[in-house]
Design a protein around this motif. Structure first.
Motif, PDB file in Angstrom:
ATOM      1  N   LYS A 199       0.777  -1.059   0.031  1.00 24.64           N
ATOM      2  CA  LYS A 199      -0.053  -0.011   0.035  1.00 24.64           C
ATOM      3  C   LYS A 199       1.046   1.176   0.022  1.00 24.64           C
ATOM      4  CE  LYS A 199      -4.547  -1.452   1.376  1.00 24.64           C
ATOM      5  NZ  LYS A 199      -5.744  -0.958   2.084  1.00 24.64           N
ATOM      6  N   TYR A 200       2.036   0.997  -0.079  1.00 28.06           N
ATOM      7  CA  TYR A 200       3.033   2.408  -0.188  1.00 28.06           C
ATOM      8  C   TYR A 200       2.768   2.963  -1.391  1.00 28.06           C
ATOM      9  CZ  TYR A 200       7.246   5.089   0.602  1.00 28.06           C
ATOM     10  OH  TYR A 200       8.036   6.227   0.848  1.00 28.06           O
ATOM     11  N   LEU A 201       2.689   4.330  -1.292  1.00 27.12           N
ATOM     12  CA  LEU A 201       2.696   5.182  -2.630  1.00 27.12           C
ATOM     13  C   LEU A 201       3.727   6.159  -2.846  1.00 27.12           C
ATOM     14  CD1 LEU A 201      -1.139   6.114  -1.735  1.00 27.12           C
ATOM     15  CD2 LEU A 201      -0.253   4.190  -3.548  1.00 27.12           C
ATOM     16  N   GLY A 202       4.757   6.078  -2.093  1.00 28.00           N
ATOM     17  CA  GLY A 202       6.000   6.704  -2.152  1.00 28.00           C
ATOM     18  C   GLY A 202       5.970   7.835  -1.179  1.00 28.00           C
ATOM     19  N   LEU A 203       7.182   8.622  -1.490  1.00 31.24           N
ATOM     20  CA  LEU A 203       7.655   9.385  -0.491  1.00 31.24           C
ATOM     21  C   LEU A 203       7.340  10.978  -1.110  1.00 31.24           C
ATOM     22  CD1 LEU A 203      11.415  10.014   1.235  1.00 31.24           C
ATOM     23  CD2 LEU A 203      10.243  11.959   0.233  1.00 31.24           C
ATOM     24  N   ILE A 204       6.589  11.901  -0.517  1.00 25.30           N
ATOM     25  CA  ILE A 204       6.234  13.172  -1.015  1.00 25.30           C
ATOM     26  C   ILE A 204       6.852  14.003   0.142  1.00 25.30           C
ATOM     27  CG2 ILE A 204       4.743  14.831  -1.402  1.00 25.30           C
ATOM     28  CD1 ILE A 204       2.933  12.769  -2.123  1.00 25.30           C
ATOM     29  N   PRO A 205       7.999  14.801  -0.155  1.00 23.67           N
ATOM     30  CA  PRO A 205       8.719  15.791   0.936  1.00 23.67           C
ATOM     31  C   PRO A 205       7.603  16.888   1.515  1.00 23.67           C
ATOM     32  CG  PRO A 205      10.004  15.606  -1.185  1.00 23.67           C
ATOM     33  CD  PRO A 205       8.543  15.070  -1.410  1.00 23.67           C
ATOM     34  N   ASN A 206       8.004  17.060   2.684  1.00 23.74           N
ATOM     35  CA  ASN A 206       7.150  18.062   3.473  1.00 23.74           C
ATOM     36  C   ASN A 206       6.908  19.250   2.691  1.00 23.74           C
ATOM     37  OD1 ASN A 206       6.567  16.997   6.304  1.00 23.74           O
ATOM     38  ND2 ASN A 206       8.833  16.527   6.199  1.00 23.74           N
ATOM     39  N   PRO A 207       5.990  19.837   2.825  1.00 23.82           N
ATOM     40  CA  PRO A 207       5.649  20.926   1.992  1.00 23.82           C
ATOM     41  C   PRO A 207       5.988  22.204   2.959  1.00 23.82           C
ATOM     42  CG  PRO A 207       3.463  20.317   2.697  1.00 23.82           C
ATOM     43  CD  PRO A 207       4.655  19.183   3.113  1.00 23.82           C
ATOM     44  N   ILE A 208       6.662  23.296   2.094  1.00 26.75           N
ATOM     45  CA  ILE A 208       7.179  24.364   3.079  1.00 26.75           C
ATOM     46  C   ILE A 208       6.750  25.523   2.347  1.00 26.75           C
ATOM     47  CG2 ILE A 208       9.281  25.848   3.844  1.00 26.75           C
ATOM     48  CD1 ILE A 208       8.813  23.121   5.506  1.00 26.75           C
ATOM     49  N   ASN A 209       5.885  26.567   2.978  1.00 26.68           N
ATOM     50  CA  ASN A 209       5.573  27.615   2.300  1.00 26.68           C
ATOM     51  C   ASN A 209       6.629  28.725   2.519  1.00 26.68           C
ATOM     52  OD1 ASN A 209       4.271  29.928   1.530  1.00 26.68           O
ATOM     53  ND2 ASN A 209       2.413  29.568   2.421  1.00 26.68           N
ATOM     54  N   THR A 210       7.315  28.741   1.558  1.00 27.08           N
ATOM     55  CA  THR A 210       8.412  29.770   1.888  1.00 27.08           C
ATOM     56  C   THR A 210       8.101  31.341   1.839  1.00 27.08           C
ATOM     57  OG1 THR A 210       9.105  29.571  -0.417  1.00 27.08           O
ATOM     58  CG2 THR A 210      10.539  28.358   1.028  1.00 27.08           C
ATOM     59  N   ASN A 211       6.895  31.450   1.101  1.00 30.57           N
ATOM     60  CA  ASN A 211       6.296  32.945   1.435  1.00 30.57           C
ATOM     61  C   ASN A 211       6.111  33.333   2.578  1.00 30.57           C
ATOM     62  OD1 ASN A 211       6.136  32.796  -1.519  1.00 30.57           O
ATOM     63  ND2 ASN A 211       4.038  31.971  -1.690  1.00 30.57           N
ATOM     64  N   LYS A 212       5.906  32.577   3.477  1.00 27.84           N
ATOM     65  CA  LYS A 212       5.704  32.996   5.075  1.00 27.84           C
ATOM     66  C   LYS A 212       6.911  32.816   5.771  1.00 27.84           C
ATOM     67  CE  LYS A 212       0.831  32.018   5.331  1.00 27.84           C
ATOM     68  NZ  LYS A 212      -0.167  31.265   6.405  1.00 27.84           N
ATOM     69  N   ILE A 213       8.230  32.497   5.133  1.00 27.13           N
ATOM     70  CA  ILE A 213       9.396  32.344   5.826  1.00 27.13           C
ATOM     71  C   ILE A 213      10.416  33.335   5.270  1.00 27.13           C
ATOM     72  CG2 ILE A 213      11.345  30.988   6.632  1.00 27.13           C
ATOM     73  CD1 ILE A 213       9.244  28.497   6.395  1.00 27.13           C
ATOM     74  N   ASP A 214      10.973  34.427   5.797  1.00 22.86           N
ATOM     75  CA  ASP A 214      11.677  35.327   5.494  1.00 22.86           C
ATOM     76  C   ASP A 214      13.242  34.748   5.211  1.00 22.86           C
ATOM     77  OD1 ASP A 214       9.877  37.218   5.180  1.00 22.86           O
ATOM     78  OD2 ASP A 214      10.310  37.792   7.147  1.00 22.86           O
ATOM     79  N   PHE A 215      13.847  35.020   4.140  1.00 20.03           N
ATOM     80  CA  PHE A 215      15.331  34.615   4.145  1.00 20.03           C
ATOM     81  C   PHE A 215      16.383  35.977   4.075  1.00 20.03           C
ATOM     82  CE2 PHE A 215      18.812  33.956   0.773  1.00 20.03           C
ATOM     83  CZ  PHE A 215      19.664  32.988   1.576  1.00 20.03           C
ATOM     84  N   LYS A 216      17.189  35.641   4.706  1.00 21.95           N
ATOM     85  CA  LYS A 216      17.897  36.837   4.847  1.00 21.95           C
ATOM     86  C   LYS A 216      19.513  36.141   4.696  1.00 21.95           C
ATOM     87  CE  LYS A 216      15.708  40.580   7.176  1.00 21.95           C
ATOM     88  NZ  LYS A 216      15.860  41.386   8.512  1.00 21.95           N
ATOM     89  N   PRO A 217      20.321  36.505   3.715  1.00 14.10           N
ATOM     90  CA  PRO A 217      21.570  35.470   3.726  1.00 14.10           C
ATOM     91  C   PRO A 217      22.590  35.996   4.916  1.00 14.10           C
ATOM     92  CG  PRO A 217      21.183  36.630   1.709  1.00 14.10           C
ATOM     93  CD  PRO A 217      20.064  37.155   2.524  1.00 14.10           C
ATOM     94  N   LEU A 218      22.883  34.959   5.416  1.00  9.73           N
ATOM     95  CA  LEU A 218      23.690  35.077   6.938  1.00  9.73           C
ATOM     96  C   LEU A 218      25.053  36.038   6.546  1.00  9.73           C
ATOM     97  CD1 LEU A 218      23.882  31.448   8.000  1.00  9.73           C
ATOM     98  CD2 LEU A 218      22.360  33.311   8.728  1.00  9.73           C
ATOM     99  N   GLU A 219      25.054  36.834   7.757  1.00 10.71           N
ATOM    100  CA  GLU A 219      26.222  38.019   7.825  1.00 10.71           C
ATOM    101  C   GLU A 219      26.783  37.686   9.232  1.00 10.71           C
ATOM    102  OE1 GLU A 219      25.009  41.497   7.242  1.00 10.71           O
ATOM    103  OE2 GLU A 219      24.379  41.422   5.132  1.00 10.71           O
ATOM    104  N   ILE A 220      28.137  37.435   9.239  1.00 14.09           N
ATOM    105  CA  ILE A 220      28.770  37.238  10.450  1.00 14.09           C
ATOM    106  C   ILE A 220      29.587  38.584  10.780  1.00 14.09           C
ATOM    107  CG2 ILE A 220      30.367  35.723  11.896  1.00 14.09           C
ATOM    108  CD1 ILE A 220      29.314  33.690   9.698  1.00 14.09           C
ATOM    109  N   GLU A 221      29.196  39.331  11.767  1.00 18.92           N
ATOM    110  CA  GLU A 221      30.043  40.636  11.923  1.00 18.92           C
ATOM    111  C   GLU A 221      30.793  40.419  13.210  1.00 18.92           C
ATOM    112  OE1 GLU A 221      26.911  43.168  12.135  1.00 18.92           O
ATOM    113  OE2 GLU A 221      26.373  43.551  10.144  1.00 18.92           O
ATOM    114  N   ASP A 222      30.377  39.604  14.413  1.00 18.74           N
ATOM    115  CA  ASP A 222      31.032  39.739  15.407  1.00 18.74           C
ATOM    116  C   ASP A 222      30.901  38.238  16.041  1.00 18.74           C
ATOM    117  OD1 ASP A 222      32.399  40.126  17.847  1.00 18.74           O
ATOM    118  OD2 ASP A 222      30.471  41.216  18.943  1.00 18.74           O
ATOM    119  N   LYS A 223      30.140  37.650  16.858  1.00 18.96           N
ATOM    120  CA  LYS A 223      29.990  36.363  17.241  1.00 18.96           C
ATOM    121  C   LYS A 223      28.965  35.663  16.360  1.00 18.96           C
ATOM    122  CE  LYS A 223      29.775  38.012  22.241  1.00 18.96           C
ATOM    123  NZ  LYS A 223      29.179  38.007  23.308  1.00 18.96           N
ATOM    124  N   ILE A 224      29.502  34.398  16.319  1.00 13.92           N
ATOM    125  CA  ILE A 224      28.651  33.365  15.789  1.00 13.92           C
ATOM    126  C   ILE A 224      27.501  32.846  16.850  1.00 13.92           C
ATOM    127  CG2 ILE A 224      28.772  30.928  14.724  1.00 13.92           C
ATOM    128  CD1 ILE A 224      31.792  31.563  13.650  1.00 13.92           C
TER     129      ILE A 224
END
Length: 378
Positions: A199-224
């Motif tokens: 009855k296995y129909l296969g793998l469908i990855p988790n859906p992620i709504n990236t419209n609701k998740i802000d992306f900002k490229p990482l910047e390292i100025e002082d501490k990690i």
């Protein structure tokens, strides 16, 4: 298409709902609001007699008579609103125990759903009968069961996993499997235990709504900045004890070069923003692939310590890291963290690849389309 999604404990069904709605479908979610996480539910079911003196009385009644008050009250809530849960083209269960009831009451709820809707499907996105059986039969398979068998986790910590080995949950599993059109896995951890299942129909990855998740490229100025969010109920199952020990060493080793943020049992709406300024997020140690928290952090461009085993890398044909594979070994975790702290350019590179990976493989509309195709052709 009219769709009823049953259960929510990671935001998987909410993101799938958003994707399906974008494609013009009518979607509702019914289920418990999962404790402090408080995910949106269209038809919420409240856990009753689940804390304080009422919980003690409930336990006493169960010991004396075998009657489960919470299961009964969940069934009563479902029955009161049952008119909302019929006439759907597709019903999808998030788990073999979506309503957290005992066998008797869970079966009664499911029997109604099976009888009053067209097609029902089951997700394998957490532990269930077949997954637990596979993990016990294959103790080298990376999972929380492996940790339990090695004595790293107490029986009490994994009671909600071990329950799937009991006779009543085997019966529930058999009842569900005799009524569903098929089962879908959400990631590699649940894919392999199902490969031989008809009855296995296969793998469908988790859906992620990236419209609701802000992306900002990482910047390292002082501490990690390293973020460690703890869910107390899953403390040992996620390997938080190993992360905490590793962080103490990192703090001692690097001092002012690092900042460590730790939270505990934060509601989802607050949690998703609590690690915004972090570069690295510590997720879990007992997985082959990423769960929902890890994926959302990767969508933000964070470097996530989570499941990223070679099986995962091979499946997605990856040649460079999009996450750091975490294992339950303090020295290993310290070494991996140290490599990043001493090579900050690698943190920035992995963060960019993580976001690109989520956009390519987990886009919520593309994933919704895959669900629709699977439901229609099964």
């Amino acid at each position: 298409m009219k769709v009823l999604l049953v259960g929510e404990f990671s935001r998987l069904h909410n993101s799938l709902k958003e994707g399906l709605q974008e494609l013009g479908h009518e979607v509702s979610i019914v289920g418990h609001q999962d404790g402090f996480k408080n995910y949106p539910i269209d038809y919420p079911i409240k856990k009753k007699w689940d804390s304080g003196i009422l919980k003690k009385i409930k336990v006493g009644i169960h010991l004396l008579s075998g009657f489960d008050v919470s299961s009964y009250l969940t069934y009563k809530q479902f029955k009161k609103n049952k008119n909302h849960f019929s006439g759907f083209d597709v019903v999808q269960l998030i788990n073999e125990n979506s309503f957290y009831c005992n066998y008797f009451h869970e079966k009664r709820i499911l029997k109604f759903l099976f009888s009053n809707n067209s097609k029902t499907f089951l997700l394998s996105c957490g532990y269930d009968y077949l997954n637990v059986k596979y993990c016990f039969e294959n103790p080298s398979y990376k999972s929380v069961i492996q940790a339990y068998l090695l004595g790293r986790i107490s029986t009490k910590s994994v009671e909600n996993v071990l329950k799937f080995k009991t006779k009543s949950f085997k019966k529930l599993h058999q009842f569900i499997y005799s009524n569903i059109k098929g089962i879908i896995a959400s990631d590699m951890d649940y894919h392999f235990p199902l490969l031989q299942n008809p009855k296995y129909l296969g793998l469908i990855p988790n859906p992620i709504n990236t419209n609701k998740i802000d992306f900002k490229p990482l910047e390292i100025e002082d501490k990690i900045i390293v973020f460690h969010g703890i869910n107390e109920a899953n403390y040992h199952k996620k390997g938080n004890d190993f992360f905490e020990k590793a962080l103490k060493i990192i703090e001692s080793k690097y001092g002012d070069k690092v900042e460590i943020i730790t939270t505990q049992d934060v509601p989802y709406a607050a949690y998703i923003n609590s690690y915004n300024k972090a570069h690295i997020l510590l997720d879990q140690t007992y997985a082959c692939d990423q769960g929902y928290n890890a994926l959302e952090a990767m969508a933000k461009g964070k470097v996530v310590f989570t499941g990223a085993e070679h099986l995962f890398m091979e499946h997605y044909k990856l040649t460079e890291k999009v996450a750091v594979n975490a294992i339950a070994d303090v020295d290993y975790l310290v070494n991996e963290l140290s490599l990043l702290i001493e090579n900050p350019n690698e943190i920035i590179a992995i963060g960019k690849r993580a976001r690109a990976f989520i956009k390519k493989e987990h886009d919520y509309i593309k994933i919704a389309e895959r669900y629709l195709e699977t439901w229609r052709t099964s």
